[in-house]
Design an enzyme around this catalytic site. Sequence first.
Site, PDB file in Angstrom:
ATOM      1  N   ASP A   1       0.863  -1.197   0.000  1.00 35.17           N
ATOM      2  CA  ASP A   1       0.000   0.000   0.000  1.00 35.17           C
ATOM      3  C   ASP A   1       0.895   1.243   0.000  1.00 35.17           C
ATOM      4  OD1 ASP A   1      -1.959   1.884   0.466  1.00 35.17           O
ATOM      5  OD2 ASP A   1      -2.525   1.122   2.441  1.00 35.17           O
TER       6      ASP A   1
ATOM      7  N   LYS B   1       0.902   3.964  -2.022  1.00 34.99           N
ATOM      8  CA  LYS B   1       0.263   5.263  -2.321  1.00 34.99           C
ATOM      9  C   LYS B   1       1.245   6.226  -3.001  1.00 34.99           C
ATOM     10  CE  LYS B   1      -3.290   5.153   1.286  1.00 34.99           C
ATOM     11  NZ  LYS B   1      -2.867   4.033   2.150  1.00 34.99           N
TER      12      LYS B   1
ATOM     13  N   ASP C   1       3.904  10.908  -7.106  1.00 31.31           N
ATOM     14  CA  ASP C   1       4.878  11.858  -7.656  1.00 31.31           C
ATOM     15  C   ASP C   1       4.891  11.809  -9.188  1.00 31.31           C
ATOM     16  OD1 ASP C   1       7.121  13.655  -7.757  1.00 31.31           O
ATOM     17  OD2 ASP C   1       7.783  12.871  -5.815  1.00 31.31           O
TER      18      ASP C   1
HETATM   19  O1  S5P Z   1      -8.904   5.520   2.112  1.00 37.05           O
HETATM   20  C1  S5P Z   1      -8.116   4.733   2.639  1.00 37.05           C
HETATM   21  C2  S5P Z   1      -7.129   4.072   1.894  1.00 37.05           C
HETATM   22  C3  S5P Z   1      -6.312   3.134   2.510  1.00 37.05           C
HETATM   23  S1  S5P Z   1      -5.275   2.186   1.499  1.00 37.05           S
HETATM   24  N1  S5P Z   1      -8.220   4.442   3.966  1.00 37.05           N
HETATM   25  C4  S5P Z   1      -7.399   3.519   4.594  1.00 37.05           C
HETATM   26  O2  S5P Z   1      -7.577   3.295   5.794  1.00 37.05           O
HETATM   27  N2  S5P Z   1      -6.405   2.893   3.881  1.00 37.05           N
HETATM   28  C5  S5P Z   1      -5.475   1.937   4.524  1.00 37.05           C
HETATM   29  O3  S5P Z   1      -6.226   0.840   5.056  1.00 37.05           O
HETATM   30  C6  S5P Z   1      -4.683   2.514   5.702  1.00 37.05           C
HETATM   31  O4  S5P Z   1      -3.419   2.987   5.256  1.00 37.05           O
HETATM   32  C7  S5P Z   1      -4.541   1.328   6.631  1.00 37.05           C
HETATM   33  O5  S5P Z   1      -3.377   0.584   6.274  1.00 37.05           O
HETATM   34  C8  S5P Z   1      -5.746   0.450   6.354  1.00 37.05           C
HETATM   35  C9  S5P Z   1      -6.883   0.575   7.333  1.00 37.05           C
HETATM   36  O6  S5P Z   1      -6.510   0.151   8.611  1.00 37.05           O
HETATM   37  P1  S5P Z   1      -7.557   0.006   9.822  1.00 37.05           P
HETATM   38  O7  S5P Z   1      -6.722  -0.392  10.976  1.00 37.05           O
HETATM   39  O8  S5P Z   1      -8.237   1.331  10.022  1.00 37.05           O
HETATM   40  O9  S5P Z   1      -8.548  -1.076   9.405  1.00 37.05           O
END
Ligand code: S5P
Length: 275
Positions: free
Chosen positions: A92, A94, A97
């Site tokens: 992940d 993200k 750039d």
């Molecule tokens: O919009 C987003 C996109 C991502 S990839 N919201 C998110 O929470 N994430 C990722 O999903 C975030 O970086 C984390 O690794 C995961 C959610 O984690 P949780 O512990 O809240 O379930």
Amino acid sequence: MPHKFRSYAERAQKHPNAAARALLETIDRKKSNLCVSVDVTAKADFLNIIDVVGPYVCLVKTHVDIIEDFEPSIIATLQDLSKKHDFLIFEDRKFADIGNTVALQYASGVHKIASWSHITNAHPVPGPSIITGLASVGKPLGRGLLLLAEMSTKGSLATGSYTEEAVKMARAHNDFVIGFIAQRSMNGIGKNPDDVEDDDDFLVLTPGVGLDVKGDAMGQQYRTPEEVLTAGCDVIIVGRGIYGKGADVDIQAVQAQAERYRAAGWSAYEKLLQL
Ligand code: S5P
């Protein structure tokens, strides 16, 4: 015209991208649309959690840059676990750039993400050149890219025309872009509903999923597996709902939660199939 609801297996047969096909096949084979997000900072916890959740997931999502004691052998072990338990890997990262820089970040450095991560993701904010840059590295390796078309956080700016432009960018590069991080189906977005047959088949992977709480203290928002599947999402991404919030990881509880979320995600899918 919107699609009728299609099974993962049916979609796997027709999908042109190898990474998307592999993910859809894995979901179908393992009866799991669960992706566990392993956001822990110690190598031992990272690998122990993955070994225990492995049987219940189609995909493991990583943030390798948060591992304090990172060393390259972690990746070799992660790849062994991916084979042992039959799941794919999603770093992940993200990316956000210019094309040249993201190509370097994807291929090089300490982590060499492209060499082991089947799927990665990028913010569409720089425009289509971010896809060209990442594709120059990832496409020859059979990788797939997700664009962040929406986010799960309160006050996200990725809405409206930003989301629509992300979908158009993906459609123009659908040999490499396999779908989105988003909160609902993205098929047909930005097309004229009257004159176009909707032949999109984007995968939607959805974070912000929890069965017990509605959010955290830092803007995260959670919906249930059933809510997100009903909104047209394909894969539920669950982090703290599975590995917990404390400093100590309770490995038995992690296993129980992984099975609980797998079952919830799969029964939500089966309900939709029967409609
Ligand atoms: O919009 C987003 C996109 C991502 S990839 N919201 C998110 O929470 N994430 C990722 O999903 C975030 O970086 C984390 O690794 C995961 C959610 O984690 P949780 O512990 O809240 O379930």
